[in-house]
Design an enzyme around this catalytic site. Structure first.
Site: not given
Length: 332
Positions: A116, A256, A286
Site C-alpha cells: 500500500c 492512504h 482500500n
C-alpha cells in the site's frame, strides 16, 4: 541542477462501474453495514468485473484520463512507472504494456511494488528522476485490481478492498514547488502479518495451494492496525517537525485510505482540523496503490498553487512513510 524540484502538473483517474455496497456484502458474509462503517468508514467499493481485464486496464484508463485533461502528447513522456501489488502477470512488466498501449513509445517503463506504500515510494522515485535533470516528464500510475486476490468468503479482507487506478505527471519546477521532503521507512517484521502465501518462489502454485486458498490475501487485522496507526502518525509528525511546519502551515493531509480510524489518528497527531483531511474511503475502500492519486483526482479543484500537502501511507511488509509536497498549479 540543484534548483530543479519535481512537481505534479496533472492528475487522472479511473474506477470501474460495478459498485459492491455493504448491503451486498451482507448477503455474502456474516457482516452488516453498521459494523463495516463503524470499523472502517467504508460504504462501497468498485470492482473490475469484466473477464480478461487486469490492473493494466485500470492503469491505461487512468493514464488516458490524464493525457486527455492535460492535452499531453504521449510521445513526450520519458518514463512510465506503475505502482501496483497486483501486476497483470509475473515477469512481464505491467508498466511496459501500459506505456505501449497509451502511445508512450519513447518512454522506458517498469513496475514498483511496496504494497500500500507503492505509490508513495513511486513519488520519491519519480521525483528523483526529474531532479536529476535527465528526464522532463515522468508518468506515475497507481493501480490495483484487489478483487483478483480477495476471498469473498473471508469477511476480514473482503469488506476492505476495491479496484481503481490513478495517475500523476511529474515535471521540473523552478519556483520551489513540488516535492520538498520525504521520510520513508520499512521493516521486515511485517512479512507475516499481511501477505499472500503462495504463488511466489517461496511456495509455487500447486493443486494444494489453490485448494487451501493460499493465493488470497491474508491479514492479521489487529496487528496491522496497531502498526499502521503508530507508523503513519509517527512519520507524518516527523516530516512536519523536520520542515518546521505547524498544523496551521499544512493545508491538506492525503493519507492512504485503508481505514478511517487510522486516518483520524494520523490527523489528530498532526493537530489538523477535520476539514483539512481529504477522505474518499467511503466510496472506494482500500484501492492499495491507487488511494493517493484517487484523492488528488477527486479533490483536484480544492488544491491551490502553493498549498502544503502531506502524503502518508502504510503497507504490508511493512512499508510506510510521509512526503511533503507543495502543489504546483491551480485547476482551470
Amino acid at each position: 541542477m540543484s534548483n530543479i524540484t519535481a512537481a505534479i502538473t496533472a492528475v487522472g483517474s479511473y474506477v470501474p462501474d460495478f459498485v459492491l455496497s455493504n448491503q451486498v456484502l451482507e448477503t455474502l458474509v456474516d457482516t452488516n453495514d453498521e459494523w463495516i462503517t463503524t470499523r472502517t468508514g467504508i460504504k462501497e467499493r468498485r470492482l473490475l468485473k469484466e473477464e480478461g481485464k487486469g490492473t493494466s486496464f485500470l492503469a491505461i484508463k487512468a493514464a488516458q484520463n490524464l493525457i486527455e485533461k492535460r492535452n499531453l502528447d504521449p510521445l513526450e513522456i520519458d518514463l512510465v512507472l506503475v505502482a501496483t501489488a497486483t501486476p497483470d502477470m509475473p515477469v512481464a512488466s505491467t508498466a511496459v504494456y501500459v506505456a505501449t498501449q497509451i502511445g508512450a513509445t519513447n518512454a522506458f517503463a517498469y513496475d514498483l511494488q511496496a504494497a500500500c506504500s507503492s505509490f508513495l515510494y513511486g513519488m520519491s522515485t519519480a521525483a528523483a528522476y526529474i531532479q536529476s535533470g535527465r528526464y522532463k516528464k515522468v508518468l506515475l500510475i497507481g493501480a490495483d485490481k484487489m478483487s483478483s486476490i480477495i476471498d469473498y468468503t473471508d469477511r476480514a479482507t473482503c469488506i476492505i478492498f476495491g479496484d481503481g487506478g490513478g495517475a500523476v505527471l511529474f515535471e521540473p519546477n523552478y519556483e520551489g514547488l513540488g516535492l520538498q521532503d520525504e521520510y520513508l521507512r520499512s521493516d521486515g517484521i511485517g512479512r507475516e502479518f499481511l501477505k499472500i502465501d503462495a504463488g511466489g518462489s517461496l511456495l509455487p502454485p500447486s493443486e494444494e495451494t489453490v485448494k487451501n486458498k493460499q493465493h488470497f490475501v491474508f491479514q492479521d487485522g489487529k496487528t496491522v492496525f496497531k502498526y499502521a496507526v503508530s507508523g503513519m502518525a509517527d512519520v507524518s509528525e516527523k516530516i512536519m517537525e523536520r520542515n518546521h511546519l505547524t498544523h496551521d502551515d499544512v493545508d491538506w493531509l492525503l493519507a492512504h485510505q485503508a481505514n478511517r480510524r487510522i486516518i483520524d489518528a494520523t490527523a489528530s497527531r498532526m493537530g489538523l482540523d477535520e476539514e483539512k483531511v481529504l477522505i474518499n474511503i467511503q466510496k472506494y475502500g482500500n484501492t492499495t496503490s491507487a488511494t493517493l492519486p484517487l484523492l488528488m483526482s477527486d479533490f483536484e479543484n480544492k488544491l491551490k498553487k502553493g498549498d502544503n500537502l502531506i502524503f502518508a501511507a502504510f503497507g504490508g511488509g511493512f512499508t510506510w512513510g510521509a512526503i511533503y509536497l507543495k502543489w504546483a498549479y491551480d485547476t482551470k
